[in-house]
Design a protein around this motif. Sequence first.
Motif, short mmCIF file in Angstrom:
data_model
loop_
_atom_site.label_atom_id
_atom_site.label_comp_id
_atom_site.label_asym_id
_atom_site.label_seq_id
_atom_site.Cartn_x
_atom_site.Cartn_y
_atom_site.Cartn_z
N VAL A 296 0.84 -1.20 0.00
CA VAL A 296 0.00 0.00 0.00
C VAL A 296 0.87 1.25 0.00
CG1 VAL A 296 -1.69 1.34 1.32
CG2 VAL A 296 -1.92 -1.15 1.14
N VAL A 297 1.94 1.22 0.79
CA VAL A 297 2.82 2.38 0.92
C VAL A 297 3.53 2.70 -0.40
CG1 VAL A 297 4.98 3.16 1.99
CG2 VAL A 297 3.17 2.22 3.41
N ILE A 298 3.95 1.69 -1.15
CA ILE A 298 4.71 1.96 -2.38
C ILE A 298 3.82 2.12 -3.61
CG2 ILE A 298 6.70 0.71 -1.49
CD1 ILE A 298 6.04 -1.59 -3.38
N GLU A 299 2.51 1.85 -3.48
CA GLU A 299 1.61 1.94 -4.63
C GLU A 299 1.65 3.35 -5.23
OE1 GLU A 299 -3.08 1.05 -5.77
OE2 GLU A 299 -2.36 0.84 -3.71
N GLY A 300 1.86 3.41 -6.55
CA GLY A 300 1.88 4.69 -7.24
C GLY A 300 3.18 5.44 -7.12
N THR A 301 4.20 4.85 -6.47
CA THR A 301 5.51 5.49 -6.37
C THR A 301 6.52 4.67 -7.16
OG1 THR A 301 6.41 4.28 -4.45
CG2 THR A 301 4.88 6.08 -3.99
N SER A 302 7.74 5.16 -7.25
CA SER A 302 8.80 4.42 -7.94
C SER A 302 9.59 3.52 -6.99
CB SER A 302 9.76 5.40 -8.63
OG SER A 302 10.34 6.28 -7.67
N ALA A 303 9.20 3.50 -5.74
CA ALA A 303 9.92 2.70 -4.74
C ALA A 303 9.72 1.21 -4.95
CB ALA A 303 9.47 3.09 -3.33
N ARG A 304 10.73 0.44 -4.61
CA ARG A 304 10.67 -1.00 -4.67
C ARG A 304 10.45 -1.55 -3.26
NH1 ARG A 304 13.37 -3.65 -8.81
NH2 ARG A 304 14.29 -5.09 -7.29
N SER A 305 10.06 -2.81 -3.17
CA SER A 305 9.90 -3.45 -1.86
C SER A 305 11.00 -4.49 -1.65
CB SER A 305 8.52 -4.10 -1.73
OG SER A 305 8.39 -5.16 -2.66
N GLY A 306 11.36 -4.67 -0.40
CA GLY A 306 12.33 -5.69 -0.02
C GLY A 306 11.96 -6.25 1.34
N VAL A 307 12.78 -7.13 1.87
CA VAL A 307 12.52 -7.74 3.18
C VAL A 307 13.79 -7.68 4.02
CG1 VAL A 307 11.88 -9.83 4.44
CG2 VAL A 307 10.76 -9.30 2.26
N LEU A 308 13.65 -7.22 5.25
CA LEU A 308 14.73 -7.26 6.23
C LEU A 308 14.27 -8.11 7.42
CD1 LEU A 308 15.82 -3.49 6.27
CD2 LEU A 308 16.89 -5.38 5.01
N ASP A 309 15.20 -8.78 8.05
CA ASP A 309 14.85 -9.73 9.12
C ASP A 309 15.70 -9.44 10.36
OD1 ASP A 309 13.90 -11.86 10.52
OD2 ASP A 309 14.82 -13.42 9.29
N PRO A 310 15.40 -8.38 11.11
CA PRO A 310 16.28 -7.96 12.21
C PRO A 310 16.33 -8.92 13.39
CG PRO A 310 14.23 -6.73 12.29
CD PRO A 310 14.20 -7.52 11.01
N GLU A 311 15.34 -9.79 13.52
CA GLU A 311 15.30 -10.72 14.65
C GLU A 311 15.52 -12.17 14.23
OE1 GLU A 311 11.51 -9.65 16.20
OE2 GLU A 311 12.20 -7.65 16.82
N ALA A 312 15.95 -12.37 12.96
CA ALA A 312 16.32 -13.69 12.45
C ALA A 312 15.16 -14.68 12.44
CB ALA A 312 17.48 -14.26 13.26
N ALA A 313 13.97 -14.21 12.12
CA ALA A 313 12.78 -15.07 12.13
C ALA A 313 12.90 -16.23 11.15
CB ALA A 313 11.54 -14.25 11.80
N THR A 314 13.57 -16.01 10.03
CA THR A 314 13.63 -17.04 8.98
C THR A 314 14.90 -17.88 9.05
OG1 THR A 314 14.69 -15.49 7.43
CG2 THR A 314 12.27 -15.60 7.41
N LEU A 315 15.75 -17.63 10.04
CA LEU A 315 17.04 -18.30 10.11
C LEU A 315 17.05 -19.41 11.16
CD1 LEU A 315 19.42 -15.21 9.91
CD2 LEU A 315 18.56 -16.63 8.04
N LYS A 316 17.87 -20.42 10.91
CA LYS A 316 18.03 -21.54 11.85
C LYS A 316 18.97 -21.12 12.96
CE LYS A 316 19.38 -26.41 12.14
NZ LYS A 316 19.90 -27.58 11.39
N ALA A 317 18.56 -21.39 14.19
CA ALA A 317 19.37 -21.02 15.35
C ALA A 317 20.70 -21.75 15.35
CB ALA A 317 18.61 -21.32 16.64
N GLY A 318 21.73 -21.09 15.85
CA GLY A 318 23.04 -21.71 15.95
C GLY A 318 24.13 -20.67 16.06
N PRO A 319 25.39 -21.10 16.24
CA PRO A 319 26.49 -20.16 16.46
C PRO A 319 26.78 -19.24 15.28
CG PRO A 319 27.31 -22.41 16.20
CD PRO A 319 25.83 -22.50 16.34
N ASP A 320 26.39 -19.63 14.06
CA ASP A 320 26.66 -18.81 12.88
C ASP A 320 25.50 -17.89 12.52
OD1 ASP A 320 29.24 -19.82 12.44
OD2 ASP A 320 28.43 -21.58 11.40
N LEU A 321 24.38 -18.02 13.23
CA LEU A 321 23.19 -17.24 12.87
C LEU A 321 23.47 -15.74 12.88
CD1 LEU A 321 19.51 -17.52 13.80
CD2 LEU A 321 20.76 -15.53 14.68
N TYR A 322 24.17 -15.23 13.88
CA TYR A 322 24.40 -13.80 13.97
C TYR A 322 25.06 -13.26 12.70
CZ TYR A 322 25.86 -9.20 15.46
OH TYR A 322 26.02 -7.84 15.52
#
Length: 340
Positions: A296-322
């Motif tokens: 809704v926010v980008i509708e009618g603008t030239s902006a693109r959408s992307g995804v950021l994951d600051p809390e690692a929701a999509t990542l597997k837990a482990g020592p390399d996750l950070y």
Amino acid sequence: MKRALGTALKTSALKFPALLSIPALAIPALLFAGTMRAADAPVVVTSIKPIHSLVAAIMQGVGEPELIVDGAASPHTYNLKPSNARALQEAKVIFWTGPGLEAFLEKPLQALGSKASIAELDKAPGLVKLPFREGGAFEPHDDGDDHDHAGETGHDSDHEHDHDHEHGTFDTHLWLDPMNAKAMAAEITTTLVAADPANALTYQANAKALDDRLTALDKEIATTVAPVKDKPFVVFHDAYQYFEHRYGIRVAGSITVSPETIPGAERVSEIHRKVGELGATCVFAEPQFEPRLVNVVIEGTSARSGVLDPEAATLKAGPDLYFTLMRGIADSMKACLSSA
């Protein structure tokens, strides 16, 4: 039982003659050494994935910490499970960021974690703490030196800007600056050594290796985002101050101040106008929250959408996750902003 064990040892000796030189009484000890070591490891519980990753890296070779907020769950909306409560009761050490982020843990820790050493990592010495940004429209920062020192005078100067705020008055996404991760790792190490001195040397060696990796990561991220750091963008919620502060990037605004609160139509319209006014090149969603609002926010603008994951929701837990988490944020920013 004895005959079976004797037969097994004779068979093993034919394949591995060196076993013949080991005293018979030592064989059972060797067979169960792994089990004994695991039993000796302290029960350690962590709150969220980024913290779990740092603790797991320091505990490698000793044990593996347990994680409360697993999977795609968010600490902003999490409800404690019975299995989490049992883990807190059994824990010798508990690591959490603090009540500013993990409010759901504050009372359970008082009731269930009384036998554990509890480390509140938002109190770690040496942290950079930035004031929580109220309002969220939000205007560019101070028009002054918010970004200048991040890329020109060296990263160490950031620590001169530490703010000693009480809970609720500073942004709690502290781990999104690798220098804060270093400070938290030092506090984690101190806590583990005090609780489990028998494994102190392992913790300290792992902590040194982690510190070196964080130094290299910091330089890598600075290089990754350097070509796009001057391009403004909008985020779903205001979680990226520390990343912004560290690397001199331009977060122009957020759709919502807090992810627990879905913004109304007026707020969405305001951000839509802001995207057009600022020429924001990207608007970033987050995996746990409503992506439709971004469209809704980008509708009618030239902006693109992307995804950021600051809390690692999509990542597997482990020592390399950070490291995967931080590289993912940098790479996503570069990919979206470069193509806009």
